[in-house]
Enzyme design. Structure first.
Site, PDB file in Angstrom:
ATOM      1  N   CYS A  77       0.876  -1.185   0.000  1.00 23.51           N
ATOM      2  CA  CYS A  77       0.000   0.000   0.000  1.00 23.51           C
ATOM      3  C   CYS A  77       0.906   1.226   0.000  1.00 23.51           C
ATOM      4  O   CYS A  77       2.058   1.142  -0.428  1.00 23.51           O
ATOM      5  CB  CYS A  77      -0.989  -0.028   1.170  1.00 23.51           C
ATOM      6  SG  CYS A  77      -0.265   0.231   2.795  1.00 23.51           S
ATOM      7  N   HIS A  78       0.415   2.357   0.483  1.00 23.33           N
ATOM      8  CA  HIS A  78       1.198   3.585   0.464  1.00 23.33           C
ATOM      9  C   HIS A  78       2.310   3.555   1.511  1.00 23.33           C
ATOM     10  O   HIS A  78       3.471   3.796   1.206  1.00 23.33           O
ATOM     11  CB  HIS A  78       0.277   4.792   0.662  1.00 23.33           C
ATOM     12  CG  HIS A  78       0.938   6.105   0.417  1.00 23.33           C
ATOM     13  ND1 HIS A  78       0.394   7.282   0.829  1.00 23.33           N
ATOM     14  CD2 HIS A  78       2.103   6.437  -0.197  1.00 23.33           C
ATOM     15  CE1 HIS A  78       1.202   8.290   0.479  1.00 23.33           C
ATOM     16  NE2 HIS A  78       2.239   7.792  -0.148  1.00 23.33           N
TER      17      HIS A  78
END
Length: 119
Positions: A77-78
């Site tokens: 993810c980020h």
């Protein structure tokens, strides 16, 4: 996204280890990105399949047929929070070899490939 089992410890992989694994073009690993489509439009790493967490209702029931529960599964993810949630859910679904990519794509951009845009 819910699981009925208690939290299980999540294995982690560093972005440097990820880069090494990607460089070998190991086809046995499954690469999952749980970021939103607008995030993918900004920055992405080739080879990842996208399962946005906000669209869980649309793909949740299909995961056991789309992914091999016994293959090594690396989740991105980020920054590593949403991917940790996904790892926990996959473990609750019976997946046996799940790893969270520590620091997410932000760390990958900073430590491995500066051509991947920051956001």
């Amino acid at each position: 996204m819910t699981g009925n089992s208690p939290n299980q410890p999540i294995a982690h992989i560093s972005v440097e280890e990820l880069a090494q694994r990607l460089s070998t073009k190991d086809s046995s690993i499954q690469l999952v990105d749980v970021r939103e489509p607008q995030e993918l439009a900004i920055a992405s790493i080739e080879g990842f399949v996208n399962f946005p967490l906000s669209e869980f209702a649309e793909w949740g029931e299909q995961v056991p047929t789309l992914l091999n529960p016994h293959a090594e599964t690396l989740v991105l993810c980020h920054h590593g929070m949403r991917s940790a949630q996904m790892c926990q859910w996959l473990l609750a679904q019976g997946f046996t070899n799940v790893k969270n990519i520590t620091g997410g794509i932000a760390a990958y951009s900073q430590l491995v490939d500066p051509s991947v845009p920051q956001y």
